[in-house]
Structure formats: C-alpha cells, structure tokens
Design a protein around this motif. Structure first.
Motif, PDB file in Angstrom:
ATOM      1  N   ILE A 127       0.840  -1.508   0.072  1.00  0.00           N
ATOM      2  CA  ILE A 127      -0.275  -0.015  -0.323  1.00  0.00           C
ATOM      3  C   ILE A 127       1.023   1.084  -0.151  1.00  0.00           C
ATOM      4  O   ILE A 127       1.361   1.422   0.782  1.00  0.00           O
ATOM      5  CB  ILE A 127      -0.617  -0.257   0.752  1.00  0.00           C
ATOM      6  N   ILE A 128       0.910   1.387  -1.088  1.00  0.00           N
ATOM      7  CA  ILE A 128       1.685   3.004  -1.071  1.00  0.00           C
ATOM      8  C   ILE A 128       1.027   4.402  -1.586  1.00  0.00           C
ATOM      9  O   ILE A 128       1.629   5.324  -1.482  1.00  0.00           O
ATOM     10  CB  ILE A 128       3.104   3.269  -1.962  1.00  0.00           C
ATOM     11  N   ALA A 129       0.011   4.448  -2.229  1.00  0.00           N
ATOM     12  CA  ALA A 129      -0.749   5.703  -2.188  1.00  0.00           C
ATOM     13  C   ALA A 129      -0.753   6.796  -1.257  1.00  0.00           C
ATOM     14  O   ALA A 129      -0.523   8.001  -1.446  1.00  0.00           O
ATOM     15  CB  ALA A 129      -2.220   4.658  -2.749  1.00  0.00           C
ATOM     16  N   MET A 130      -1.180   6.375   0.013  1.00  0.00           N
ATOM     17  CA  MET A 130      -1.204   7.066   0.662  1.00  0.00           C
ATOM     18  C   MET A 130       0.036   7.555   2.305  1.00  0.00           C
ATOM     19  O   MET A 130      -0.564   9.475   1.612  1.00  0.00           O
ATOM     20  CB  MET A 130      -2.660   6.535   2.146  1.00  0.00           C
ATOM     21  N   PRO A 131       0.645   6.894   1.512  1.00  0.00           N
ATOM     22  CA  PRO A 131       1.805   7.899   2.323  1.00  0.00           C
ATOM     23  C   PRO A 131       2.490   8.266   1.430  1.00  0.00           C
ATOM     24  O   PRO A 131       3.170   9.255   1.332  1.00  0.00           O
ATOM     25  CB  PRO A 131       3.269   5.761   3.301  1.00  0.00           C
ATOM     26  N   LEU A 132       2.789   8.038  -0.275  1.00  0.00           N
ATOM     27  CA  LEU A 132       3.238   8.859  -0.955  1.00  0.00           C
ATOM     28  C   LEU A 132       2.797  10.034  -0.778  1.00  0.00           C
ATOM     29  O   LEU A 132       2.859  11.207  -1.595  1.00  0.00           O
ATOM     30  CB  LEU A 132       2.664   7.869  -2.603  1.00  0.00           C
ATOM     31  N   THR A 133       1.464   9.833  -1.067  1.00  0.00           N
ATOM     32  CA  THR A 133       0.429  11.493  -0.756  1.00  0.00           C
ATOM     33  C   THR A 133       0.852  12.126   0.216  1.00  0.00           C
ATOM     34  O   THR A 133       1.062  13.920   0.531  1.00  0.00           O
ATOM     35  CB  THR A 133      -1.125  11.577  -0.863  1.00  0.00           C
ATOM     36  N   ALA A 134       1.288  12.069   0.980  1.00  0.00           N
ATOM     37  CA  ALA A 134       1.363  12.787   2.505  1.00  0.00           C
ATOM     38  C   ALA A 134       2.675  13.251   2.072  1.00  0.00           C
ATOM     39  O   ALA A 134       2.744  14.124   2.662  1.00  0.00           O
ATOM     40  CB  ALA A 134       1.677  11.802   3.716  1.00  0.00           C
ATOM     41  N   PHE A 135       3.814  11.966   2.322  1.00  0.00           N
ATOM     42  CA  PHE A 135       4.715  12.946   1.232  1.00  0.00           C
ATOM     43  C   PHE A 135       5.552  14.129   0.487  1.00  0.00           C
ATOM     44  O   PHE A 135       6.016  15.077   1.048  1.00  0.00           O
ATOM     45  CB  PHE A 135       5.897  11.916   1.466  1.00  0.00           C
ATOM     46  N   LEU A 136       4.227  13.349  -0.711  1.00  0.00           N
ATOM     47  CA  LEU A 136       4.052  14.312  -1.415  1.00  0.00           C
ATOM     48  C   LEU A 136       3.744  15.918  -1.169  1.00  0.00           C
ATOM     49  O   LEU A 136       4.347  17.100  -1.303  1.00  0.00           O
ATOM     50  CB  LEU A 136       3.526  14.594  -2.928  1.00  0.00           C
ATOM     51  N   TRP A 137       2.435  16.069  -0.581  1.00  0.00           N
ATOM     52  CA  TRP A 137       2.083  17.285   0.089  1.00  0.00           C
ATOM     53  C   TRP A 137       3.145  17.595   0.613  1.00  0.00           C
ATOM     54  O   TRP A 137       3.459  18.939   1.395  1.00  0.00           O
ATOM     55  CB  TRP A 137       0.427  16.860   0.813  1.00  0.00           C
ATOM     56  N   LEU A 138       3.935  17.361   2.138  1.00  0.00           N
ATOM     57  CA  LEU A 138       4.788  17.623   2.881  1.00  0.00           C
ATOM     58  C   LEU A 138       6.139  18.476   2.041  1.00  0.00           C
ATOM     59  O   LEU A 138       6.337  19.047   2.734  1.00  0.00           O
ATOM     60  CB  LEU A 138       4.920  16.563   3.933  1.00  0.00           C
ATOM     61  N   GLY A 139       5.804  16.865   1.596  1.00  0.00           N
ATOM     62  CA  GLY A 139       6.988  17.716   0.396  1.00  0.00           C
ATOM     63  C   GLY A 139       7.476  19.669  -0.867  1.00  0.00           C
ATOM     64  O   GLY A 139       7.810  20.508  -0.429  1.00  0.00           O
ATOM     65  N   LEU A 140       5.981  19.773  -0.573  1.00  0.00           N
ATOM     66  CA  LEU A 140       5.317  20.736  -1.581  1.00  0.00           C
ATOM     67  C   LEU A 140       5.487  21.804  -0.553  1.00  0.00           C
ATOM     68  O   LEU A 140       5.067  22.538  -1.027  1.00  0.00           O
ATOM     69  CB  LEU A 140       4.539  20.435  -2.229  1.00  0.00           C
ATOM     70  N   HIS A 141       4.028  21.816   0.276  1.00  0.00           N
ATOM     71  CA  HIS A 141       4.308  22.698   1.375  1.00  0.00           C
ATOM     72  C   HIS A 141       4.540  22.537   2.732  1.00  0.00           C
ATOM     73  O   HIS A 141       5.408  23.636   3.567  1.00  0.00           O
ATOM     74  CB  HIS A 141       2.359  22.427   1.909  1.00  0.00           C
ATOM     75  N   ARG A 142       5.360  21.694   3.367  1.00  0.00           N
ATOM     76  CA  ARG A 142       6.247  22.047   4.476  1.00  0.00           C
ATOM     77  C   ARG A 142       7.441  21.326   4.703  1.00  0.00           C
ATOM     78  O   ARG A 142       7.824  19.424   5.505  1.00  0.00           O
ATOM     79  CB  ARG A 142       5.134  20.575   5.828  1.00  0.00           C
ATOM     80  N   ARG A 143       9.157  21.835   3.590  1.00  0.00           N
ATOM     81  CA  ARG A 143       9.660  20.799   3.169  1.00  0.00           C
ATOM     82  C   ARG A 143      10.743  20.343   4.782  1.00  0.00           C
ATOM     83  O   ARG A 143      11.298  19.029   4.560  1.00  0.00           O
ATOM     84  CB  ARG A 143      10.521  21.635   2.838  1.00  0.00           C
ATOM     85  N   ARG A 144      10.169  21.626   5.504  1.00  0.00           N
ATOM     86  CA  ARG A 144      11.038  20.503   7.100  1.00  0.00           C
ATOM     87  C   ARG A 144      10.163  19.695   7.567  1.00  0.00           C
ATOM     88  O   ARG A 144      10.850  18.755   8.522  1.00  0.00           O
ATOM     89  CB  ARG A 144      11.078  21.955   8.116  1.00  0.00           C
TER      90      ARG A 144
END
Length: 287
Positions: free
Chosen positions: A191-208
């Motif tokens: 199952i990779i879609a949800m963690p990838l989405t979470a990390f994608l959003w964090l990478g775009l908006h909350r990099r730290r």
C-alpha cells in the motif's frame, strides 16, 4: 422570471437516491457477513494465511528455510494478530474473516471522517462510506470477509492517513500518523498511495516536516526490519525477497477492473475539474 425545478434539484429525489445507495451497500455487505461463518473456502489463500497464523503462535517457523516446499512473502504482523484472535474464537480462518469484515467498516468510517476533515458535508461523508462498502461488497467480494490481511492493512493505513489530515488541519503532529502508516506496511507491504500522497504534500508545503517525517519513517522501517531479522534470521529476507512473476500484459488486463469503479471515477474527475481551485479538493483528488 420563471424558475423551473428539475427532479435532480428536488431534495426528495436526492433523498431517494441516497437511501437506495444505503440499501444497496447494506444488502451487498450482508452476503460476505453471512458467508464468513460458512465452512467453505473462499479463496485458496485462506488456508495459506491460516497456516502461517498457526506458525506465528509457535507451532512452526513463520519464515521457512530455503529447502522447504512453502514460503512466506508477507510481513509478520498480520499473522500474530490473526493468530491471537484465532485463539479467542477457536479458528484462525474465522478470525481472519472477522478481522476483514471489521476492516471494511473501519475503512468506511475513516473515509467518512476524512471527507468531513476535507470540509465535505455530512451527507457527502456518508455517501462516500456507503459507496465504498457497496463497491467492495459487490465487485471485489472475495476480499470482503476473507482471511487475508489486505483490508486489515488498508484499515490501519486509512486511519493513519486520517491522522495526517488532522495534523494538516492543525499544522502540527505529522510524525505519529507517519508512524501508523509505517506500521501498516508491516501488516501488508503493497500500500503506497496514501504515504506517497502525504510525503508529496509535505514536500511541497512543509519541507522541514517532510525531512523530519522521512527520517522518522526510515528509522521505524529499519528498526522493524532489524527486529524481524533478530526474530527470524536470514530466512525472513529469503522469504520476503523471493522472486515474483510480473507481466506487463496482465497489468494492462487488470486495468479492466476499473470498470467497476468507473461511475465514482468519472464523478471524481468531473469534480476535480470543476473545483480545481479549492485546495482541500485538490488534495483529495491526489490522494
């Protein structure tokens, strides 16, 4: 000016359609619930999972050596969970089936709560949950109420993702949801879609936060893997990394199963275009 009200705008008409969806969901779910208590095999995978649930309870090695005629390429957590519940109900197959049914309800609940967290209405939340139950129970019936850890892992993952949505709303506390999603990977690791989405959003908006969560997730996965090595030795890796057959032709053929979710998919694509400037909805579409 003459205003004409169509049936589609009539609240009573929408209420009837909504009620029909609830009836379809409940009626479709009733069969897997009934079937779970029948002494018949749903899929041959059930016996395989029951065998290793017994193994997790100490009856045999959970990860066989390379010279054995059986292998185990699943993570260990589900076998311990099913094995423990199996001791309570007296049958690991029934235990896995009951956990699968509970997982469907849990996923539907997390879907409804996620819709609310993304500013959806209560009606939208209940319709989303009912649509999931109806779709799974009608078109993906073998998985519903079957002794297989896929839905159990999905349930843990969806609640981890719900926790991420709560953290996103509060703009703090991202680490714990990421840890829950990492835990889900030790139940079923595909199952990779949800963690990838979470990390994608964090990478775009909350990099730290993305860097911190990535480090925490990496430490959690490495720690879990080290524990597995300590418990099961090199046989854990020999089993988990055993070769699989991949077919591009079969992958394209599997796309035909999107037929069963085409109505919801088309509705999602339409809303994605119509409400593309709304941040919450854009996030939901990506996830």
């Amino acid at each position: 000016m003459l205003l004409v009200t169509t049936k589609a705008d009539d609240p009573r008409y929408l209420g009837v359609i909504q009620g029909m969806l609830y009836v379809i969901a409940a009626w479709s779910f009733a069969w897997p619930v009934y079937r779970a208590f029948l002494n018949v095999e749903i899929e041959n995978n059930e016996g395989w999972n029951a065998y290793f649930a017994d193994a997790a309870m100490g009856k045999m090695p959970l990860y066989p050596s390379a010279d054995q005629l059986i292998s185990n390429n699943y993570p260990p957590s589900s076998f311990y969970i099913v094995g423990l519940v199996g001791r309570l109900v007296g049958d690991p197959v029934l235990a896995g089936r009951l956990l699968s049914l509970v997982a469907v309800v849990a996923i539907a609940t997390s879907i409804a709560l996620s819709v609310r967290r993304l500013d959806g209405s209560g009606v939208a939340a209940t319709i989303s949950a009912a649509f999931f139950v109806a779709t799974m129970s009608r078109f993906f019936m073998p998985y519903v109420g079957m002794n297989e850890p896929q839905l159990l892992s999905e349930a843990i993952m969806t609640f981890g993702f719900l926790g991420f949505l709560i953290a996103r709303s509060n703009d703090r506390g991202y680490v714990w949801p990421v840890l829950v999603m990492a835990l889900a990977g030790f139940v079923k690791h595909n199952i990779i879609a949800m963690p990838l989405t979470a990390f994608l959003w964090l990478g775009l908006h909350r990099r730290r936060e993305a860097v911190k969560c990535f480090c925490v997730a990496a430490i959690a996965i490495m720690t879990g893997t080290a524990i597995c090595y300590a418990l099961f030795g090199r046989n854990f890796f020999l089993n988990i990394l055993s070769p699989r057959h991949y077919s591009l032709k079969r992958a394209f053929r599997i796309l035909g199963e999107l037929e069963w979710v085409s109505v919801g998919l088309l509705a999602c694509l339409y809303d994605a275009w119509a409400r593309r400037r709304e941040p919450a909805f854009s996030f939901a579409v990506v996830s």
